[in-house]
Design a protein around this motif. Structure first.
Motif, PDB file in Angstrom:
ATOM      1  N   VAL B  64       0.948  -1.078  -0.272  1.00 34.88           N
ATOM      2  CA  VAL B  64       0.170  -0.043   0.251  1.00 34.88           C
ATOM      3  C   VAL B  64       0.877   0.658   0.169  1.00 34.88           C
ATOM      4  O   VAL B  64       1.909   0.959   0.524  1.00 34.88           O
ATOM      5  CB  VAL B  64      -1.403  -0.302   1.263  1.00 34.88           C
ATOM      6  N   PRO B  65       0.003   2.597  -0.538  1.00 38.47           N
ATOM      7  CA  PRO B  65       1.066   3.374  -0.511  1.00 38.47           C
ATOM      8  C   PRO B  65       1.907   3.879   1.139  1.00 38.47           C
ATOM      9  O   PRO B  65       1.566   3.475   1.828  1.00 38.47           O
ATOM     10  CB  PRO B  65      -0.208   4.674  -0.831  1.00 38.47           C
ATOM     11  N   THR B  66       3.307   4.863   1.180  1.00 42.25           N
ATOM     12  CA  THR B  66       3.920   5.354   2.083  1.00 42.25           C
ATOM     13  C   THR B  66       3.324   6.005   2.748  1.00 42.25           C
ATOM     14  O   THR B  66       3.660   6.851   3.726  1.00 42.25           O
ATOM     15  CB  THR B  66       5.443   5.130   1.748  1.00 42.25           C
ATOM     16  N   ILE B  67       2.477   6.941   1.625  1.00 47.49           N
ATOM     17  CA  ILE B  67       1.352   8.373   1.607  1.00 47.49           C
ATOM     18  C   ILE B  67       0.130   7.541   2.440  1.00 47.49           C
ATOM     19  O   ILE B  67      -0.233   7.128   1.905  1.00 47.49           O
ATOM     20  CB  ILE B  67       1.644   9.107   0.925  1.00 47.49           C
ATOM     21  N   GLY B  68      -0.348   8.140   3.859  1.00 48.69           N
ATOM     22  CA  GLY B  68      -1.642   7.735   3.959  1.00 48.69           C
ATOM     23  C   GLY B  68      -2.282   8.843   4.392  1.00 48.69           C
ATOM     24  O   GLY B  68      -1.396   9.947   4.516  1.00 48.69           O
ATOM     25  N   ILE B  69      -3.787   9.434   4.443  1.00 51.87           N
ATOM     26  CA  ILE B  69      -4.237  10.053   4.509  1.00 51.87           C
ATOM     27  C   ILE B  69      -4.318  10.608   6.315  1.00 51.87           C
ATOM     28  O   ILE B  69      -4.386   9.228   6.872  1.00 51.87           O
ATOM     29  CB  ILE B  69      -5.682   9.877   3.474  1.00 51.87           C
ATOM     30  N   ASP B  71      -7.292  10.267   8.134  1.00 49.94           N
ATOM     31  CA  ASP B  71      -7.991   9.670   9.532  1.00 49.94           C
ATOM     32  C   ASP B  71      -7.338   8.804   9.790  1.00 49.94           C
ATOM     33  O   ASP B  71      -7.523   7.576  10.980  1.00 49.94           O
ATOM     34  CB  ASP B  71      -9.191   9.176   8.355  1.00 49.94           C
ATOM     35  N   ILE B  72      -6.016   8.108   8.641  1.00 46.13           N
ATOM     36  CA  ILE B  72      -5.770   5.987   9.283  1.00 46.13           C
ATOM     37  C   ILE B  72      -4.744   6.710  10.437  1.00 46.13           C
ATOM     38  O   ILE B  72      -5.234   6.481  11.312  1.00 46.13           O
ATOM     39  CB  ILE B  72      -4.773   6.070   8.056  1.00 46.13           C
ATOM     40  N   ILE B 149      -1.781  16.899   0.165  1.00 42.80           N
ATOM     41  CA  ILE B 149      -2.298  15.848  -0.807  1.00 42.80           C
ATOM     42  C   ILE B 149      -3.071  16.632  -2.285  1.00 42.80           C
ATOM     43  O   ILE B 149      -3.784  16.680  -1.892  1.00 42.80           O
ATOM     44  CB  ILE B 149      -3.412  14.705  -0.903  1.00 42.80           C
ATOM     45  N   LEU B 159       3.818  11.262   5.542  1.00 42.18           N
ATOM     46  CA  LEU B 159       4.807   9.387   5.395  1.00 42.18           C
ATOM     47  C   LEU B 159       4.717   8.176   6.496  1.00 42.18           C
ATOM     48  O   LEU B 159       4.167   8.955   7.749  1.00 42.18           O
ATOM     49  CB  LEU B 159       6.126  10.102   5.136  1.00 42.18           C
TER      50      LEU B 159
END
Lengths: 582, 582
Positions: B64-69, B71-72, B149, B159
């Motif tokens: 999965v991406p190394t960038i997260g939004i 909420d996570i 983003i 990150l």
């Protein structure tokens, strides 16, 4: 009517190849997850790339951080020029690529400046495609993700927009690693980032993606390749500059293309060939693959030649998946300037050459008494003069910012012959750059087939989805299927699973539903071989192996099954050799 | 006197294992590059991890991406609590970890709040270690790298500080992939980030690092492991809670440790065992490896048990390289709450069970006329009452925020027996989390030896540096050395190189310097086998193979050399079987 993209994505989501990222929180455009099967597929694609470029070409891989400091991207031009023109709707605040909005009213919108795009939008009264609102002034939006290293926001960091820069920055270390000899190559497989304004093409345009890049540093005076003979007969579909003007591509051997100066030189031709072999090996259809040369106005000003490998996709047409460029000495010069460090190589000649040189000899006996403490500096300045500087009545040099006149008799000069053993050069860079995500999607699309086939002997034909992936890239490499869920069949099935795993083969054990249904489940994820354990296994120690593509079956021994399967996957053993026909 | 860290890092820099990142631009603390040999070594470590956890445990890998939004990381607690206390020098502006500065004057400084740390610094008059200036108020500095983003700064991105969250977020998809059955595991190998305030421990504390994590979702009612018997006899050095209180570790089999409740349960014990096997297989010394249990006050409040694998290093002492925790249902509950989505599994019982239940039956004939349109809502509210709610004179329910009194005769109740076929549970998570960079550094340190040995027969002994890496992880797997740079020897040497590469073996060809020097060059990078081509090769088609560790040599056929080497690297073939003793 669903198109192939929808079919592939439906399967990819359902079976665990590709998922929208952050789905639990509503998702975000430009990000995709590789699910269990997708990640394994992608990994296998990367490993084949490594086998070709790292192991066999000996371009060692390095791994540098995905975060880079500002200097790097000032040197590379990304801080100044890595941007897309953006306009925002004044009403709904949605952001758009301005050049995409004017595509219908002007040609080559990507060549227009932000101001020119603002004018075009005004003149043609172009409105927000979402809500019909007015659009704001166009400005350039930098596409690098920006962050801050350490506390206080004192040091800017950027997520790298390409893996390439890490290899340029490490040039001094790499040159030593390769013991100061050209050519040498270095590779990197890793994440790169591009903060797209509003990505709308699914897996084709991602904000975070995987690149596999090679930077090959070569002697600019010799762009031949020692192994060119190995690949010169390979025939590619070339869509050259001339071909694009005429609207037609042509099939041609790489040897001929270099001979006819369509491809600039052997080294680039060699890279095209290895790229072709890689793409076909991982499962791209050769009929849906072409090499397109960049047009002169499309190529970077410093590039000597540049070709894209393009793959035909049902929805998106020809999609660029690889770029192969001769970037000359541009990158090393840019980093040399920014870092104030020399980035070059001393190259020895095979034998020394004789060079005639004009030499100035200051007469210190005259200069000393005349200039005292300054005499040394003046002598050094005199040595740098050229013959034309000595032709006038008096000789002038500049020392510490002051013009100083020197009497002619303080200087003599002559032509000397010197032996030169080598020279210092800035290497040129050949760069094949691969978009692994697009390649992975493309090979899924090219492997996807729907056909009519019987689920089991004696039944009606019905739709069969099959992914005809090369066995080497298929995520699940073998399925083990006990005919019934009974201990006497489960036990030998488990034994086979264990043996296969020990040999490093990814196995799925499946005991639910009819054998026909289980074959179907494995067909649609591309499992090349299904091994069925039945009552005959107990009697004579044999199992059936079913081939995904032909649906043929053979009977083979349970002992040594791991080697049998391994050799079919990795060593080119044919299915017919795997056992006795059933 | 140089310590081992310096020796290893000197070698690592010189030979291309590890380089300071961005060296060309002066470097930045907390970032390291893997050079050509380091990247290959690291890759092999990761692949062995995959072999154990992905192929053999069948915990599929995702990416999965190394960038997260945002909420996570709100759900995970990282937005709120992933921070270190920071203080800045008021004079030189340098930033420091406040808890590190007070280590000499208070115990357990990491348990103090920012305000408490400010007080301690003031009371003990602690000054800037760099310039002696005064220190500012301590505040909590969030350690996530933050970015934005898309345009306009509207959407925050981070990150990821760990790979784990991606697997929790994908739980609904993963559960479907595993056909709704527990237990299942999923893994990820990839970059994670931690914006350290001022990292000062070289490769041990990085701002960008690689994690390999598994999240195994299990039924909380059954924490046994079906394969526990395979590993229960393995003996580990355990440094339990009790052991730490007493200041001593002890050797114990995993079976006994679980039996004696030192390790909480079989599943955790199983993970400890596989971790041990992995670490030893990649080259960590078993004598420098221990498992330390988290103390009660050190463990997260939700964790049922937690063990770290620690590796002893010459400079840094015991360093945590793996954490293995039973995180219970904490993560799934946190994401369920934040996403307002149920994250659970319906588990069928082997056979249905009978459950007695109190049931309220509203009498609609009474309720209808009495409450008209509201009767339905009131009936539903009544059904939720418990027996004690019905014991009073009148019955009260709350509907749309209003208390409503209902006459007793409008309700009857009884105990009913129902058959229940299963229940909905929130899985517990077992998480082994590996720091790949620390492991890679550790195994370099544990493999590093200096000894006295002869470079060539008949010469004086001198220092030999040798990396005794397991052949499976050695970056260069074979060196091919023609005795002299003559065509008749170079040609067969090249043939061997080609055959080895075709078998996927990374080969170095080296024809410069004496054979002794070339052996030395390969010893210090850990090349396990050196193949020398000499004049006897031309006569009888044999070469010598030299073993790095014993420096013994055997004579073996050139034909099939790739299989010979392959089997020693990957299939446990011993060197004595490789050929005839010389």
């Amino acid at each position: 009517m669903t198109d192939k993209y929808e079919q592939v994505i439906e399967l990819a989501k359902r079976r665990g190849f590709l998922w929208n990222s952050f789905e639990l929180y509503g998702g975000t455009a430009g990000f995709y997850d590789y699910g269990p099967l997708g990640a394994m597929l992608k990994r296998r694609v990367e490993n084949i790339w490594r086998d070709i470029f790292v192991i066999n070409e000996e371009y060692y891989e390095i791994e540098v951080p995905t975060i880079g400091i500002e200097d790097i991207f000032i040197a590379s031009g990304h801080v100044g020029g890595f941007s897309d023109p953006l306009t925002e709707c004044l009403k709904c605040k949605e952001a758009f690529r301005a050049d995409h909005l004017v595509g219908d009213v002007v040609e080559n919108p990507d060549t227009l400046s932000a101001d020119e795009l603002t004018v075009v939008i005004g003149k043609h009264n172009i409105k927000c495609p979402e809500c019909g609102g007015g659009l704001g002034k166009v400005y350039e939006f930098n596409l690098m993700f920006k962050t801050s290293i350490g506390p206080g926001g004192k040091r800017s960091g950027y997520l790298r927009p390409e893996t390439a820069q890490g290899m340029f920055v490490d040039f001094p270390r790499l040159l030593k690693f390769y013991r100061d000899r050209l050519p040498f190559g270095v590779t990197q497989i890793g994440k790169a980032y591009r903060n797209e304004i509003s990505p709308r093409q699914g897996v084709i345009r991602l904000r975070e993606f995987t690149q596999a890049e090679a930077e090959i540093f070569i002697d600019p005076r010799d762009k031949t390749h020692p192994k060119f003979g190995e690949i010169s007969d390979i025939i590619l579909v070339l869509y050259s500059q001339k071909g694009q003007e005429q609207g037609s591509s042509e099939k041609m051997s790489i040897g001929d293309a270099v001979q006819n100066k369509i491809i600039a030189h052997q080294f680039l031709g060699y890279c095209l060939a290895r790229t072709y072999q890689f793409l076909v090996r991982v499962g791209v259809s050769p009929e849906k693959l072409r090499f397109r040369q960049h047009m002169k106005d499309e190529m970077a000003h410093y590039a000597a030649d540049c070709w894209d490998a393009e793959i035909q996709s049902d929805r998106f047409g020809w999609v660029e998946v690889v770029g192969i460029a001769d970037r000359t000495d541009y990158d090393l010069k840019a980093h040399a300037k920014q870092s104030e460090t020399e980035l070059n190589v001393y190259v020895s000649y095979d034998k020394p050459i004789k060079v005639e040189r004009f030499a100035v000899k200051p007469n210190m006996g005259v200069l000393g008494p005349m200039f005292k403490g300054n005499a040394g500096k003046i002598a050094n300045a005199l040595k740098l003069l050229k013959s034309e500087d000595l032709s006038g009545e008096t000789i002038e040099v500049v020392v510490d910012g002051k013009v100083i006149q020197v009497d002619k008799e303080a200087v003599s000069f002559e032509n000397v012959t010197e032996e030169v053993h080598g020279e210092t050069i800035i290497p040129h860079v050949i760069e094949p750059s691969f978009g692994i995500d697009r390649i992975t999607y493309s090979l899924l699309e090219h492997s996807y087939f729907e056909e009519e086939a019987k689920v089991e002997e004696g039944e009606e034909e019905e739709k069969r989805i099959v992914l005809r992936l090369p066995p080497e890239v298929a995520p699940v490499q073998a399925a083990v299927l006990p005919l019934l869920t009974r201990k006497e069949l489960i036990d030998p099935a488990n034994k086979i699973v264990k043996a296969l795993r020990k040999a490093g083969i990814l196995v799925a054990f499946d005991d639910s539903g009819t054998i026909g249904r289980r074959y179907r489940r494995n067909d649609e994820i591309g499992t090349p071989y299904s091994i069925t354990v039945d009552y005959q296994t107990i009697d004579d120690g044999t199992v059936t192996i079913r081939d995904r593509d032909s649906m043929k079956q053979v009977r083979a021994g349970m002992d040594g099954i791991e080697e049998n399967i391994y050799d079919m996957i990795y060593k080119g053993k044919s299915f017919d050799e795997a056992g006795r026909k059933v």
